[in-house]
Write a protein that holds these residues in place. Structure first.
Motif, PDB file in Angstrom:
ATOM      1  N   GLN A  44       0.806  -1.318  -0.022  1.00 50.72           N
ATOM      2  CA  GLN A  44       0.189   0.065   0.098  1.00 50.72           C
ATOM      3  C   GLN A  44       1.035   1.222  -0.123  1.00 50.72           C
ATOM      4  N   VAL A  45       0.361   2.315  -0.616  1.00 50.21           N
ATOM      5  CA  VAL A  45       1.098   3.795  -0.598  1.00 50.21           C
ATOM      6  C   VAL A  45       1.487   3.683   1.009  1.00 50.21           C
ATOM      7  N   GLY A  46       2.738   4.444   0.974  1.00 49.30           N
ATOM      8  CA  GLY A  46       3.056   4.328   2.679  1.00 49.30           C
ATOM      9  C   GLY A  46       3.835   3.449   3.205  1.00 49.30           C
ATOM     10  N   ASP A  47       3.884   2.151   2.438  1.00 49.47           N
ATOM     11  CA  ASP A  47       4.649   0.988   3.057  1.00 49.47           C
ATOM     12  C   ASP A  47       6.167   1.378   2.719  1.00 49.47           C
ATOM     13  N   GLU A  48       7.014   0.911   3.470  1.00 51.09           N
ATOM     14  CA  GLU A  48       8.354   0.906   3.287  1.00 51.09           C
ATOM     15  C   GLU A  48       8.980  -0.533   2.844  1.00 51.09           C
ATOM     16  N   ALA A  49      10.319  -0.393   2.080  1.00 48.62           N
ATOM     17  CA  ALA A  49      10.783  -1.398   1.492  1.00 48.62           C
ATOM     18  C   ALA A  49      12.111  -1.320   1.397  1.00 48.62           C
ATOM     19  N   LEU A  50      13.116  -2.379   2.012  1.00 48.70           N
ATOM     20  CA  LEU A  50      14.336  -2.525   1.940  1.00 48.70           C
ATOM     21  C   LEU A  50      14.757  -2.584   0.492  1.00 48.70           C
ATOM     22  N   PHE A  51      15.956  -2.048  -0.004  1.00 47.98           N
ATOM     23  CA  PHE A  51      16.435  -2.245  -1.214  1.00 47.98           C
ATOM     24  C   PHE A  51      17.637  -3.135  -1.167  1.00 47.98           C
ATOM     25  N   TYR A  52      17.522  -4.345  -1.737  1.00 44.61           N
ATOM     26  CA  TYR A  52      18.534  -5.364  -1.297  1.00 44.61           C
ATOM     27  C   TYR A  52      19.274  -5.469  -2.719  1.00 44.61           C
ATOM     28  N   HIS A  53      20.800  -5.424  -2.722  1.00 48.09           N
ATOM     29  CA  HIS A  53      21.564  -5.876  -3.789  1.00 48.09           C
ATOM     30  C   HIS A  53      21.958  -7.462  -3.782  1.00 48.09           C
ATOM     31  N   SER A  54      21.435  -7.970  -4.909  1.00 49.63           N
ATOM     32  CA  SER A  54      21.489  -9.300  -5.099  1.00 49.63           C
ATOM     33  C   SER A  54      22.782  -9.489  -5.841  1.00 49.63           C
ATOM     34  N   ASN A  55      23.413 -10.699  -5.494  1.00 46.95           N
ATOM     35  CA  ASN A  55      24.615 -11.259  -6.497  1.00 46.95           C
ATOM     36  C   ASN A  55      25.936 -10.353  -6.171  1.00 46.95           C
ATOM     37  N   ILE A  56      25.696  -8.968  -6.297  1.00 46.29           N
ATOM     38  CA  ILE A  56      27.001  -8.149  -6.241  1.00 46.29           C
ATOM     39  C   ILE A  56      26.576  -7.498  -4.991  1.00 46.29           C
ATOM     40  N   GLY A  57      27.229  -7.674  -3.926  1.00 44.31           N
ATOM     41  CA  GLY A  57      27.169  -6.663  -2.574  1.00 44.31           C
ATOM     42  C   GLY A  57      26.188  -7.551  -1.660  1.00 44.31           C
ATOM     43  N   LYS A  58      25.303  -8.407  -2.063  1.00 43.95           N
ATOM     44  CA  LYS A  58      24.477  -9.175  -1.133  1.00 43.95           C
ATOM     45  C   LYS A  58      24.338  -8.558  -0.001  1.00 43.95           C
ATOM     46  N   GLU A  59      23.483  -7.300   0.047  1.00 44.15           N
ATOM     47  CA  GLU A  59      23.366  -6.370   1.445  1.00 44.15           C
ATOM     48  C   GLU A  59      22.185  -5.460   0.978  1.00 44.15           C
ATOM     49  N   CYS A  60      21.572  -4.939   2.173  1.00 43.26           N
ATOM     50  CA  CYS A  60      20.535  -4.039   1.975  1.00 43.26           C
ATOM     51  C   CYS A  60      21.168  -2.746   2.312  1.00 43.26           C
ATOM     52  N   VAL A  61      20.867  -1.725   1.226  1.00 43.81           N
ATOM     53  CA  VAL A  61      21.719  -0.545   0.968  1.00 43.81           C
ATOM     54  C   VAL A  61      20.705   0.535   1.370  1.00 43.81           C
ATOM     55  N   GLY A  62      19.332   0.609   1.153  1.00 41.93           N
ATOM     56  CA  GLY A  62      18.590   1.713   1.271  1.00 41.93           C
ATOM     57  C   GLY A  62      17.003   1.327   1.861  1.00 41.93           C
ATOM     58  N   ILE A  63      16.296   2.490   1.812  1.00 40.51           N
ATOM     59  CA  ILE A  63      14.746   2.137   2.353  1.00 40.51           C
ATOM     60  C   ILE A  63      14.167   2.907   1.069  1.00 40.51           C
ATOM     61  N   MET A  64      13.069   2.419   0.691  1.00 41.49           N
ATOM     62  CA  MET A  64      12.166   2.897  -0.420  1.00 41.49           C
ATOM     63  C   MET A  64      11.077   3.038   0.139  1.00 41.49           C
ATOM     64  N   LYS A  65      10.325   4.064  -0.328  1.00 38.89           N
ATOM     65  CA  LYS A  65       8.795   4.121  -0.090  1.00 38.89           C
ATOM     66  C   LYS A  65       7.970   3.826  -1.235  1.00 38.89           C
ATOM     67  N   ILE A  66       7.005   2.765  -0.927  1.00 41.92           N
ATOM     68  CA  ILE A  66       5.956   2.663  -1.974  1.00 41.92           C
ATOM     69  C   ILE A  66       4.980   4.089  -2.271  1.00 41.92           C
ATOM     70  N   THR A  67       4.932   4.289  -3.525  1.00 38.96           N
ATOM     71  CA  THR A  67       4.146   5.607  -3.598  1.00 38.96           C
ATOM     72  C   THR A  67       2.974   5.580  -4.623  1.00 38.96           C
ATOM     73  N   GLU A  68       3.029   4.107  -5.042  1.00 34.32           N
ATOM     74  CA  GLU A  68       1.762   3.928  -5.785  1.00 34.32           C
ATOM     75  C   GLU A  68       1.688   2.143  -5.715  1.00 34.32           C
ATOM     76  N   ALA A  69       0.273   1.859  -5.654  1.00 34.73           N
ATOM     77  CA  ALA A  69      -0.097   0.347  -5.421  1.00 34.73           C
ATOM     78  C   ALA A  69       0.039  -0.248  -6.741  1.00 34.73           C
ATOM     79  N   ALA A  70       0.040  -1.559  -6.832  1.00 32.36           N
ATOM     80  CA  ALA A  70       0.259  -2.287  -7.714  1.00 32.36           C
ATOM     81  C   ALA A  70      -0.681  -1.955  -9.032  1.00 32.36           C
ATOM     82  N   PHE A  71      -0.096  -2.144 -10.310  1.00 40.67           N
ATOM     83  CA  PHE A  71      -0.919  -1.855 -11.514  1.00 40.67           C
ATOM     84  C   PHE A  71       0.091  -3.042 -12.417  1.00 40.67           C
ATOM     85  N   PRO A  72      -0.695  -2.970 -13.632  1.00 42.91           N
ATOM     86  CA  PRO A  72      -0.170  -4.051 -14.702  1.00 42.91           C
ATOM     87  C   PRO A  72       1.169  -3.512 -15.178  1.00 42.91           C
TER      88      PRO A  72
END
Length: 141
Positions: A44-72
């Motif tokens: 939902q709008v306002g939820d927060e998500a960790l940005f994780y770098h897979s393969n290279i880094g393999k670490e959580c690097v930042g926090i994102m905000k969800i600004t628009e709910a799911a669409f096609p």
DNA sequence: GCCAACGTTGGC
DNA sequence: GCCAACGTTGGC
């Protein structure tokens, strides 16, 4: 509904945290897994998500905000079930939290990230979220 | 509906 | 480069 927390993976040589910061906003496209899709549909709008770098880094690097709910997903075939959400970069973590540290931490070892290593969009519980943010405040968190 | 074969993801 | 986990496909 209460705010929910998520973790979203991307390979940094394809699209990394820095790309999102530069873009200012982006759609999380290309997800082709039903579990991941269900998670995105639950966002939902306002939820927060960790940005994780897979393969290279393999670490959580930042926090994102969800600004628009799911669409096609515009990159998917017409009529396909795939969706995207819109995200914006919130802030970078002071120190990345590595997969290694997450696996080694009993409080975090049960995360979707660890249990379902191939899932590209996973849930993070509020406790896990708090704990990761706390760890990110210090090096080798 | 079962299961083997195969492809993909992602950690190591 | 290898392998484990998992999803998908196709034969039966």
């Amino acid at each position: 509904m209460a705010k929910q927390y998520w973790l979203m993976k991307s390979e940094p040589d394809v699209y990394g945290w820095d790309n999102l910061v530069q873009d200012g906003s982006g759609i999380w496209d290309g997800v082709r897994n039903h579990s991941a899709k269900l998670n995105m549909q639950a966002m939902q709008v306002g939820d927060e998500a960790l940005f994780y770098h897979s393969n290279i880094g393999k670490e959580c690097v930042g926090i994102m905000k969800i600004t628009e709910a799911a669409f096609p997903d515009p990159t998917a075939e017409e009529g396909s079930p795939w969706v995207v959400v819109r995200v914006e970069p919130g802030r970078a973590l002071a120190h990345p939290v590595t997969l290694k540290a997450i696996k080694a931490d009993p409080k975090l070892a049960d995360m979707d990230l660890v249990r379902l290593s191939r899932l590209s969009v996973g849930r993070v519980t509020p406790d896990e979220w708090k704990h990761i943010l706390k760890r990110s405040e210090q090096p080798e968190g």
